[in-house]
Design an enzyme around this catalytic site. Structure first.
Site, PDB file in Angstrom:
ATOM      1  N   GLU A 284       0.830  -1.210   0.000  1.00  0.00           N
ATOM      2  CA  GLU A 284       0.000   0.000   0.000  1.00  0.00           C
ATOM      3  C   GLU A 284       0.865   1.261   0.000  1.00  0.00           C
ATOM      4  O   GLU A 284       0.718   2.136   0.853  1.00  0.00           O
ATOM      5  CB  GLU A 284      -0.970  -0.019   1.182  1.00  0.00           C
ATOM      6  CG  GLU A 284      -1.917  -1.219   1.122  1.00  0.00           C
ATOM      7  CD  GLU A 284      -2.944  -1.284   2.244  1.00  0.00           C
ATOM      8  OE1 GLU A 284      -2.678  -0.752   3.331  1.00  0.00           O
ATOM      9  OE2 GLU A 284      -4.013  -1.874   1.996  1.00  0.00           O
ATOM     10  N   ASP A 363      -8.283  -9.136   4.063  1.00  0.00           N
ATOM     11  CA  ASP A 363      -8.077  -8.027   4.992  1.00  0.00           C
ATOM     12  C   ASP A 363      -9.175  -7.956   6.050  1.00  0.00           C
ATOM     13  O   ASP A 363     -10.002  -7.049   6.008  1.00  0.00           O
ATOM     14  CB  ASP A 363      -8.016  -6.711   4.203  1.00  0.00           C
ATOM     15  CG  ASP A 363      -7.506  -5.548   5.039  1.00  0.00           C
ATOM     16  OD1 ASP A 363      -7.011  -5.794   6.152  1.00  0.00           O
ATOM     17  OD2 ASP A 363      -7.606  -4.400   4.580  1.00  0.00           O
ATOM     18  N   GLU A 391     -12.697  -2.557  12.146  1.00  0.00           N
ATOM     19  CA  GLU A 391     -12.730  -1.833  10.876  1.00  0.00           C
ATOM     20  C   GLU A 391     -13.836  -2.326   9.941  1.00  0.00           C
ATOM     21  O   GLU A 391     -14.632  -1.542   9.440  1.00  0.00           O
ATOM     22  CB  GLU A 391     -11.366  -1.957  10.178  1.00  0.00           C
ATOM     23  CG  GLU A 391     -11.354  -1.325   8.799  1.00  0.00           C
ATOM     24  CD  GLU A 391      -9.990  -1.426   8.114  1.00  0.00           C
ATOM     25  OE1 GLU A 391      -9.056  -2.009   8.687  1.00  0.00           O
ATOM     26  OE2 GLU A 391      -9.871  -0.890   6.998  1.00  0.00           O
TER      27      GLU A 391
HETATM   28  C1  GCU Z   1      -6.167  -2.285   5.899  1.00  0.00           C
HETATM   29  C2  GCU Z   1      -6.557  -0.987   6.520  1.00  0.00           C
HETATM   30  C3  GCU Z   1      -5.451   0.005   6.488  1.00  0.00           C
HETATM   31  C4  GCU Z   1      -4.181  -0.629   7.058  1.00  0.00           C
HETATM   32  C5  GCU Z   1      -3.873  -1.905   6.328  1.00  0.00           C
HETATM   33  C6  GCU Z   1      -2.723  -2.667   6.945  1.00  0.00           C
HETATM   34  O1  GCU Z   1      -6.028  -2.132   4.511  1.00  0.00           O
HETATM   35  O2  GCU Z   1      -7.693  -0.463   5.867  1.00  0.00           O
HETATM   36  O3  GCU Z   1      -5.838   1.108   7.263  1.00  0.00           O
HETATM   37  O4  GCU Z   1      -3.124   0.240   6.938  1.00  0.00           O
HETATM   38  O5  GCU Z   1      -4.971  -2.756   6.402  1.00  0.00           O
HETATM   39  O6  GCU Z   1      -2.998  -3.623   7.666  1.00  0.00           O
HETATM   40  O7  GCU Z   1      -1.570  -2.345   6.715  1.00  0.00           O
END
Ligand code: GCU
Length: 678
Positions: A284, A363, A391
Site C-alpha cells: 500500500e 483483509d 474496521e
Molecule cells: C487495511 C486498513 C489500512 C491498514 C492496512 C494494513 O487495509 O484499511 O488502514 O493500513 O490494512 O494492515 O496495513
C-alpha cells in the site's frame, strides 16, 4: 470502579507475603495489584507478613497468600512449586498451590509470571472461585502483542474510540495515570508487547528513531515496563533516506546496514529492553526492499542483524499485495499474494525475524478462509495478526464479539503435518519447532472514557488477551467471564450479555456481505453497505455479481488457482462445489443464484433470509439489553442502549441495500414474499 464483594474475601486473602528480588518493579506491581483487589473487595488491605524481598525467610505460619519467584521462596514452599513448574516451557508460567493450614502460594520462575498469576488470583477472587485450587498456567504464545495504529498527530487509523492515548499534536505526550491503567489492563489479560505507532509510518513517526524523540519513547516504555510489557516501534523502511542521511535504503548497501545498526544501538541506550521493529514494507505504497530489486528476506534480515546484539526482533508483515490491480483481469487474485510472495523465501529469514500474517488472505473481512501461509511456511517464525479494532465488523457502533471467529481461525486444521496441525500450533511455533511465535491484535482502544467507545467492544480486547495466552479457551466461557468481571454476578445479566455477545458475529455476518464474498462496503472508511464500492477499483476486491450469479472462482480447475495453496485435504474441500462449506462458497466459487447450498436453500434465498434474520437478531439484542435496565449501572446501560438502537437502523440499511442489489441483478423474488425494495 470495583464494588466490594458481598461476602468479603477468603481468610487467606487477609494477609500476604512477597518473595523475590528486592524492589523489582514487576514483582512490586504484582503485589500492589493483589493488595488493591483485596482492598476493593473487602475494604481492607491485606497485612504484609514476611517477604521483605530478597529475604528467603521462613514459610509463613498463618494462612496467607504467599507470592514470589521460585528461587526466593522459603525452602518449605520451594520444592512443591518447583515440581509444579517443572513442565512449563515459559518463564512467564505460574503455579498456584494450596498450602497447609489454608494458605495459598503463587509462584513463577520470573516476576512477570507472578504478575500474571496475581491477575489470575484477582479473577478468582472476583468470580468467587476457590483461591487455592491448584493450577499451573503457561502461555501458549511467547509474544502476545497489541499493535497500535496511532499517529503522532493524535489520530488513530481505523480507531473508533477517540484519540490516541500516547500522542498529541505531533508529540509523544500522554497522561501518565491513564497509560498506567492501560498497562494494567493489558497485563491483566497477559499481553507482554506493544507496538506504539501505526504500521503506516509517516513523517513525524519516522523521527521516533532519533535523539529528539527517543527520550519520550523511553518515557512511554517506562510506563509499560512495570507491567512486563515491552515496547516496539513501527519503522519506515526508507528512514535513512527520509531522514536525509543517506541517498539509499538498499538493504544490501553496507552504509544502510551500518545506519540501522547505529539506530538500534541508539534506541537500546534509551530503552535497554526495547522489543524491536514492526515493518510494513512494499505494501500500500509503503517503501521497501523492492525499490532496490531486493526481496523481503534481504530487508528483514538486515534489520534483524542490527537488533540481534541487543536481543531485539523484527516483526515483518506479510500483508503484501498489488493494490493497483485490473478488475478486467479475472485471473489476477489478491488472495494469492501473500503466499506467492513469501513461500519462496521460506527458510531465508533469520531466527530473530517473525513474519506477521493476517488471519485471512484478504483483509479482516467478517468471513474469510484462513491464510494458507499458516502451515505453508515451515522454516520461518510466524505470528498471527488479528484485528481487534472493528474496521470491517461494525466500527464499534455495532456489537460484534470476535472471539468465536478467532477461535475458528486458531482451531483451523492446516493438515500441514497431518491432522492436528492447527493454526494455534503453528503460530505458537510448536508445529515446526520454531524458536519464536505469537499473536498480535490491532488495538481497539482510544482515549474514550470506556477505552473502546462501545462498552461491549471491551470484550474483544479481553478475549484477545485470554486467547493469546491460551487458545484452547472457549469463547462463550470468555464472554461469561468478561461479563461477570465487568457487570457483576446477577445471573440474569450474565445470561443476557453472553447471549448478545455470542449472537453478534453471526448477526453481523448475516446482514452484511454474504457467503464469504466480503468487501461490499464504502471505499475509504469501510463502513456501511456499498455493493459495488470496490467492484471496479484497483484494490483487487471483487465479487463479480452479474444477472446470473456471484462469487470468485478461485479453483485450480477453472479459476485463479488459489485453492492450490492449501494442503490436502483442505485443498480439495475448497476446490469442489460439493464439499466447499456454505459460509465460504462465494469466496471460492462463482455460482448461479439458483445454486443449492448444503443448507438446502438457493444462494439467492439464503441472501434474502440471512438479511432478514440478521436484522431480527439485532432487534432481539436490543430487547434483551432493554430488560437489563435497573440491573446494571445507568451510564453503561444508556450508552449501550443508544448504540444498539443505532445498530438496528444500520442493519436495516444493510439488509435493504444488499437485498435490493441482488434482487435487481437477478429478478428472483423472495420465496417468502417479504418486502424487497424494487
Ligand atoms: C487495511 C486498513 C489500512 C491498514 C492496512 C494494513 O487495509 O484499511 O488502514 O493500513 O490494512 O494492515 O496495513
Amino acid at each position: 470502579q470495583e464494588s466490594p464483594l458481598p461476602d468479603g474475601v477468603p481468610e487467606a486473602a487477609r494477609r500476604m507475603a512477597v518473595f523475590g528480588p528486592a524492589g523489582h518493579p514487576v514483582l512490586e506491581c504484582a503485589a500492589a495489584e493483589w493488595a488493591r483487589a483485596v482492598r476493593a473487595a473487602s475494604g481492607e488491605s491485606p497485612a504484609l507478613l514476611a517477604g521483605d524481598a530478597g529475604d528467603a525467610g521462613d514459610a509463613p505460619s498463618v494462612p496467607c497468600v504467599a507470592m514470589g519467584v521460585l528461587s526466593a521462596l522459603p525452602s518449605g514452599l520451594r520444592e512443591a512449586a518447583q515440581e509444579a513448574l517443572a513442565g512449563a516451557h515459559s518463564d512467564e508460567a505460574y503455579a498456584v498451590l494450596p498450602v497447609d493450614g489454608g494458605g495459598v502460594a503463587l509462584v513463577s520462575r520470573a516476576p512477570a509470571g507472578v504478575l500474571y498469576g496475581a491477575f489470575h488470583l484477582i479473577r478468582r477472587l472476583r468470580l468467587g472461585q476457590p483461591l487455592g485450587e491448584p493450577c499451573v498456567s503457561s502461555p501458549r504464545n511467547d509474544l502476545r502483542m497489541l499493535d497500535h495504529w496511532d499517529n503522532a498527530d493524535g489520530t488513530i487509523e481505523r480507531g473508533y474510540a477517540g484519540r490516541s492515548l500516547f500522542y498529541r499534536a505531533g508529540q509523544i505526550d500522554f497522561d501518565e495515570g491513564r497509560v498506567r491503567d492501560y498497562a494494567r489492563l493489558l497485563a491483566s489479560i497477559g499481553v507482554n508487547a506493544i507496538a506504539i505507532n501505526n504500521v503506516n509510518v509517516h513523517e513525524i513517526e519516522t523521527r521516533f528513531l532519533t535523539e529528539a524523540y527517543l527520550p519520550h519513547v523511553a518515557r512511554l516504555a517506562g510506563a509499560f515496563r512495570p507491567y512486563g510489557i515491552r515496547v516496539f516501534l513501527s519503522v519506515n523502511f526508507a528512514s535513512p533516506v527520509d531522514l536525509g542521511e543517506l541517498p539509499t535504503a538498499d538493504p544490501l548497501d553496507p552504509r544502510v546496514e551500518a545506519w540501522w545498526r547505529a539506530a538500534a544501538d541508539r534506541i537500546y541506550r534509551h530503552i535497554p529492553d526495547f522489543g524491536g521493529f514492526l515493518v510494513k514494507a512494499d505494501s500500500e505504497f509503503r517503501p521497501g526492499p523492492f525499490t532496490y530489486g531486493r526481496d523481503h528476506a534481504d530487508g528483514a534480515n538486515m534489520l534483524a542483524r542490527a537488533l540481534a546484539p541487543h536481543g531485539g526482533v523484527v516483526i515483518w508483515r506479510a500483508f503484501v499485495y498489488n493494490c493497483l490491480m485490473d478488475w478486467r483481469d479475472r485471473r489476477a487474485d489478491r488472495a494469492r499474494a501473500a503466499y506467492d510472495h513469501f513461500m519462496p523465501l521460506d527458510g531465508r529469514f533469520l531466527d530473530n525475524v517473525l513474519l506477521q500474517i493476517k488471519n485471512g488472505p484478504m483483509d479482516f473481512q467478517v468471513r474469510e478462509p484462513v491464510s494458507p501461509l499458516f502451515g505453508g511456511l515451515s522454516a520461518t517464525n510466524v505470528m498471527l495478526e488479528l484485528q481487534i479494532t472493528q474496521e470491517y465488523t461494525g466500527q464499534q457502533r455495532h456489537v460484534c464479539y470476535l472471539a468465536p471467529m478467532w477461535k475458528q481461525v486458531l482451531d483451523f486444521d492446516t493438515h500441514a503435518r497431518g491432522p492436528g496441525s492447527t493454526v494455534a500450533e503453528v503460530v505458537s511455533g510448536r508445529l515446526y519447532g520454531r524458536p519464536r511465535g505469537g499473536m498480535a491484535g490491532v488495538a481497539n482502544v482510544g482515549d474514550d472514557v470506556n477505552w473502546t467507545g462501545h462498552s461491549l467492544a471491551q470484550a474483544n480486547l479481553y478475549a484477545f488477551g485470554r486467547l493469546a495466552w491460551d487458545p484452547s479457551l472457549d469463547p462463550a466461557e470468555i464472554a461469561r467471564e468478561w461479563t461477570r468481571l465487568t457487570f457483576g454476578d446477577d445471573p440474569y445479566v450474565v445470561r443476557a450479555v453472553e447471549g448478545i455477545l455470542m449472537a453478534s458475529w453471526p448477526a453481523y455476518e448475516a446482514y452484511t456481505a454474504p457467503l464469504g464474498v466480503g468487501w461490499m462496503v464504502n471505499p475509504g472508511h469501510h463502513d456501511g453497505p456499498n455493493p459495488e464500492g470496490y467492484e471496479y477499483s484497483k484494490w483487487g476486491t471483487y465479487h463479480y455479481a452479474d444477472w446470473q450469479g456471484v462469487g470468485v472462482d478461485r479453483t485450480m480447475a477453472t479459476g485463479t488457482g488459489y485453492t492450490g495453496q492449501y494442503h490436502e485435504p483442505v485443498r480439495s474441500l475448497y476446490e469442489h462445489l460439493e464439499t466447499c462449506p456454505d459460509e465460504l462458497l462465494l469466496f471460492f466459487h462463482h455460482v448461479p443464484y439458483t445454486h443449492v447450498l448444503h443448507s438446502g436453500k438457493t444462494v439467492i434465498q439464503h441472501i434474502y433470509d440471512a438479511h432478514f434474520d440478521g436484522v431480527e437478531a439485532v432487534v432481539w439484542m436490543v430487547e434483551a439489553w432493554r430488560r437489563l435496565e435497573g440491573r446494571i449501572d445507568p451510564v453503561r446501560f444508556e450508552r449501550v442502549m443508544a448504540r444498539l438502537e443505532d445498530q438496528v437502523q444500520r442493519a436495516i440499511e444493510w439488509r435493504d441495500v444488499i437485498n435490493t442489489y441482488f434482487y435487481r441483478k437477478c429478478g428472483i423474488p423472495d420465496e417468502r414474499g417479504r418486502h424487497i425494495y424494487p
